[in-house]
Design a protein around this motif. Structure first.
Motif, PDB file in Angstrom:
ATOM      1  N   LYS A 180       5.406  11.714  22.453  1.00 20.55           N
ATOM      2  CA  LYS A 180       4.636  12.232  21.660  1.00 20.55           C
ATOM      3  C   LYS A 180       5.126  11.369  20.601  1.00 20.55           C
ATOM      4  O   LYS A 180       5.684  11.505  19.134  1.00 20.55           O
ATOM      5  N   PRO A 181       4.717   9.896  20.569  1.00 20.42           N
ATOM      6  CA  PRO A 181       5.389   8.664  18.997  1.00 20.42           C
ATOM      7  C   PRO A 181       4.498   8.894  17.660  1.00 20.42           C
ATOM      8  O   PRO A 181       3.713   9.776  17.367  1.00 20.42           O
ATOM      9  N   ARG A 182       5.930   8.805  16.726  1.00 20.46           N
ATOM     10  CA  ARG A 182       5.286   9.214  15.436  1.00 20.46           C
ATOM     11  C   ARG A 182       4.410   8.572  14.639  1.00 20.46           C
ATOM     12  O   ARG A 182       4.833   6.651  14.608  1.00 20.46           O
ATOM     13  N   ILE A 183       3.473   8.617  14.064  1.00 24.24           N
ATOM     14  CA  ILE A 183       2.352   7.039  13.470  1.00 24.24           C
ATOM     15  C   ILE A 183       2.230   7.545  12.511  1.00 24.24           C
ATOM     16  O   ILE A 183       2.144   9.373  11.474  1.00 24.24           O
ATOM     17  N   CYS A 184       1.956   7.100  11.217  1.00 29.49           N
ATOM     18  CA  CYS A 184       1.113   7.189  10.051  1.00 29.49           C
ATOM     19  C   CYS A 184       0.452   6.091   9.732  1.00 29.49           C
ATOM     20  O   CYS A 184       0.311   5.714  10.156  1.00 29.49           O
ATOM     21  N   ILE A 185      -0.849   7.216   9.194  1.00 29.80           N
ATOM     22  CA  ILE A 185      -2.186   6.243   9.360  1.00 29.80           C
ATOM     23  C   ILE A 185      -2.123   5.231   7.590  1.00 29.80           C
ATOM     24  O   ILE A 185      -2.034   5.955   6.255  1.00 29.80           O
ATOM     25  N   ASP A 186      -2.468   3.863   7.361  1.00 31.49           N
ATOM     26  CA  ASP A 186      -2.823   2.926   6.577  1.00 31.49           C
ATOM     27  C   ASP A 186      -3.889   2.818   6.298  1.00 31.49           C
ATOM     28  O   ASP A 186      -5.344   3.353   6.676  1.00 31.49           O
ATOM     29  N   VAL A 187      -4.336   3.905   5.146  1.00 31.66           N
ATOM     30  CA  VAL A 187      -5.259   4.032   4.181  1.00 31.66           C
ATOM     31  C   VAL A 187      -6.136   2.858   3.494  1.00 31.66           C
ATOM     32  O   VAL A 187      -5.190   2.745   2.255  1.00 31.66           O
ATOM     33  N   ASP A 188      -7.499   2.064   2.890  1.00 35.48           N
ATOM     34  CA  ASP A 188      -7.303   1.524   2.473  1.00 35.48           C
ATOM     35  C   ASP A 188      -7.731   1.821   0.842  1.00 35.48           C
ATOM     36  O   ASP A 188      -8.208   2.865   1.033  1.00 35.48           O
ATOM     37  N   ALA A 189      -6.410   1.191   0.034  1.00 35.71           N
ATOM     38  CA  ALA A 189      -6.226   2.028  -1.183  1.00 35.71           C
ATOM     39  C   ALA A 189      -7.083   0.641  -2.312  1.00 35.71           C
ATOM     40  O   ALA A 189      -7.294   0.468  -3.479  1.00 35.71           O
ATOM     41  N   SER A 190      -8.150   0.181  -1.889  1.00 34.25           N
ATOM     42  CA  SER A 190      -8.446  -1.156  -2.798  1.00 34.25           C
ATOM     43  C   SER A 190      -9.519  -0.447  -3.298  1.00 34.25           C
ATOM     44  O   SER A 190     -10.284   0.259  -3.102  1.00 34.25           O
ATOM     45  N   LEU A 191      -9.956  -1.227  -4.260  1.00 38.08           N
ATOM     46  CA  LEU A 191     -10.544  -1.235  -5.641  1.00 38.08           C
ATOM     47  C   LEU A 191     -12.196  -1.697  -4.744  1.00 38.08           C
ATOM     48  O   LEU A 191     -12.075  -2.784  -4.789  1.00 38.08           O
ATOM     49  N   ARG A 192     -13.142  -0.953  -4.641  1.00 36.87           N
ATOM     50  CA  ARG A 192     -14.624  -1.639  -4.412  1.00 36.87           C
ATOM     51  C   ARG A 192     -15.702  -1.142  -5.812  1.00 36.87           C
ATOM     52  O   ARG A 192     -15.882  -0.130  -6.221  1.00 36.87           O
ATOM     53  N   ILE A 193     -16.528  -2.188  -6.882  1.00 36.16           N
ATOM     54  CA  ILE A 193     -17.008  -1.885  -7.297  1.00 36.16           C
ATOM     55  C   ILE A 193     -18.584  -3.029  -6.872  1.00 36.16           C
ATOM     56  O   ILE A 193     -18.489  -3.863  -6.578  1.00 36.16           O
ATOM     57  N   GLY A 194     -19.141  -2.276  -5.952  1.00 37.39           N
ATOM     58  CA  GLY A 194     -20.788  -2.631  -5.597  1.00 37.39           C
ATOM     59  C   GLY A 194     -20.066  -3.276  -4.381  1.00 37.39           C
ATOM     60  O   GLY A 194     -19.004  -2.971  -3.684  1.00 37.39           O
ATOM     61  N   SER A 207      -9.256   1.210 -10.854  1.00 40.41           N
ATOM     62  CA  SER A 207      -8.804   1.567  -9.894  1.00 40.41           C
ATOM     63  C   SER A 207      -7.771   2.999  -9.719  1.00 40.41           C
ATOM     64  O   SER A 207      -7.785   3.475  -8.368  1.00 40.41           O
ATOM     65  N   SER A 208      -6.779   3.605 -10.820  1.00 42.72           N
ATOM     66  CA  SER A 208      -5.902   4.487 -10.711  1.00 42.72           C
ATOM     67  C   SER A 208      -6.594   5.746 -10.724  1.00 42.72           C
ATOM     68  O   SER A 208      -6.087   6.528 -10.300  1.00 42.72           O
ATOM     69  N   ARG A 209      -7.762   5.930 -11.706  1.00 40.18           N
ATOM     70  CA  ARG A 209      -8.766   6.841 -11.415  1.00 40.18           C
ATOM     71  C   ARG A 209      -9.241   7.358 -10.175  1.00 40.18           C
ATOM     72  O   ARG A 209      -9.269   8.300  -9.070  1.00 40.18           O
ATOM     73  N   GLU A 210      -9.988   6.100  -9.639  1.00 44.06           N
ATOM     74  CA  GLU A 210     -10.537   6.196  -8.591  1.00 44.06           C
ATOM     75  C   GLU A 210      -9.849   6.906  -6.761  1.00 44.06           C
ATOM     76  O   GLU A 210     -10.125   7.476  -6.182  1.00 44.06           O
ATOM     77  N   ILE A 211      -8.193   5.053  -7.005  1.00 41.51           N
ATOM     78  CA  ILE A 211      -7.341   5.892  -6.137  1.00 41.51           C
ATOM     79  C   ILE A 211      -7.331   7.986  -6.032  1.00 41.51           C
ATOM     80  O   ILE A 211      -6.685   7.847  -4.934  1.00 41.51           O
ATOM     81  N   SER A 212      -6.711   8.093  -7.146  1.00 41.98           N
ATOM     82  CA  SER A 212      -5.773   9.348  -7.431  1.00 41.98           C
ATOM     83  C   SER A 212      -7.388   9.876  -6.868  1.00 41.98           C
ATOM     84  O   SER A 212      -6.703  11.397  -5.787  1.00 41.98           O
TER      85      SER A 212
END
Length: 404
Positions: free
Chosen positions: A145-159, A217-222
């Motif tokens: 069972k390989p150990r994995i970490c999931i990369d999540v998009d943390a960019s800011l999108r405005i429209g 962006s700080s507020r959105e990603i938090s």
């Protein structure tokens, strides 16, 4: 303080210590002031406010420096760039390595997932089912069972506007949770989540528009990060790692209660791209020197080598910056040196203007735009200690480790 224009430095600065200690060593050379390096590491730990720091190896690329920083309390692992690098570090004793990027290197994947020691020390990064299939194909037994970490998009999108880097396709909580369930069903151990907010960590505080973007962006990603962690935990159980941040956003990331660790690396060397941040400052600790080999005019000195352009969008900000020059027995002199617009930093020669006092045989000192990339140009770093002694240590390149 640094010297005034045209006057030798008399105080003890990182560059003056480096220049004095390396006077008898031929250039081109790259050198690190250990006192500034240690102070920068301590500053990163203070900004993390007791949240463990994971060192980004791509911003260091020297095993001796990595070992020095990892020995401090509050530094708990390495984020590696390539899987072969991770294997190399693990076999040299690094016990906690998180991949910063996915890998489709089937040979390296087979070496990791089928080795008890390596599979325990290296956590793979994924964000797509196709990557999971490649890893599973490299695994000798379905029981592993390989150990994995999931990369999540943390960019800011405005429209339709995307602000940040193009990394993971996974973004919304249920989307990430569904992927985690699919990974678990394929026999993977989902142990972590990563959120790299490049638009905060990697963008200097140039103006009010940037400050507004970072605040938004700080507020959105938090908010979204908390929702993602909750959704994934509900889907597959407890998560060991919630990784976030970079040198430019440690304070923000560490303040989020769901974050278990922050990543940093560039702040150790403090390259020029980090000069314009208002939230923190760091002492430049890494410099390189080029010898003056010609004087085509009284005000121009031509240096040997120097085309060390940083990765990223082609611009003046990616060029190395000349900061001073030195002559044996004179010390360091700052004098407004500049690259020539039409030549810049060249592969075999780099002319600089404002060089009226520079003689053939003097050396010009530069700072690089990025941190670890400079180590791809040198086999060794000269680690200069407070007592003036010089420790010559190999870079990755010097140890035969191909970074890519």
């Amino acid at each position: 303080m640094s010297s005034i224009a045209g006057v030798a430095t008399t105080d003890t600065t990182p560059l003056s210590r480096i220049a004095a200690a390396t006077e008898g060593i031929e250039s081109p050379l790259a050198a690190v002031d250990s006192a500034a390096l240690d102070a920068n590491a301590a500053a990163l730990r203070a900004r993390a406010d007791s949240v463990p720091i994971r060192i980004a190896s791509k911003s260091v690329r020297c095993r001796a420096v990595l070992d020095r920083v990892l020995a401090a309390d509050g530094v708990n692992g390495v984020m590696a760039y390539s899987l072969r690098e991770a294997i190399w570090l693990a076999r040299h004793g690094v016990e906690d390595i998180l991949m910063g990027y996915p890998s489709v290197d089937r040979t390296a994947l087979a070496e990791v997932v089928n080795d008890r020691v390596l599979s325990g020390r290296i956590t793979l990064m994924v964000d797509d089912v196709a990557q999971l299939d490649i890893v599973r194909d490299a695994t000798d037994s379905d029981l592993l069972k390989p150990r994995i970490c999931i990369d999540v998009d943390a960019s800011l999108r405005i429209g339709p506007l995307h602000i940040g880097v193009r990394r993971s396709p996974l973004r919304e909580p249920e989307q990430v949770a569904a992927f985690a369930r699919a990974a678990q069903a394929r026999g993977f151990r989902v142990v972590g989540l990563m959120f790299y907010e490049a638009q905060i960590a990697g963008v200097p505080d140039a103006n009010r528009a940037v400050e507004w973007m970072k605040s938004l962006s700080s507020r959105e990603i938090s908010t979204r990060r908390t929702a993602v962690v909750e959704a994934v935990t509900a889907a597959v159980g407890r998560i060991e790692i919630v990784n976030s941040g970079g040198t430019g956003s440690i304070d923000f990331s560490a303040a989020d209660p769901v974050v278990t660790e922050v990543t940093a690396g560039s702040g150790l060397f403090a390259p020029t791209l980090f000069d314009r941040y208002r939230a923190f400052s760091a002492e430049p600790s890494l410099f390189f020197a080029l010898p003056a080999v010609r004087k085509p005019t009284p005000q121009i000195a031509t240096l040997f080598g120097g085309g060390y352009i940083a990765s990223g969008p082609a611009s003046a900000s990616r060029s190395p910056r000349p900061v001073a020059w030195s002559r044996r027995a004179r010390g360091v002199v700052t004098s407004g040196l500049r690259l020539l617009r039409n030549e810049g930093a060249g592969e075999v020669q780099t002319p600089v203007s404002g060089a009226g006092e520079i003689r053939i045989g003097d050396r010009v000192w530069f700072r690089h735009a990025k941190a670890g990339e400079l180590c791809e140009r040198f086999d060794t770093l000269h680690l200069v200690h407070a007592d003036g002694s010089v420790e010559v240590v190999p870079t990755y390149r010097g140890e035969g480790m191909a970074f890519g």
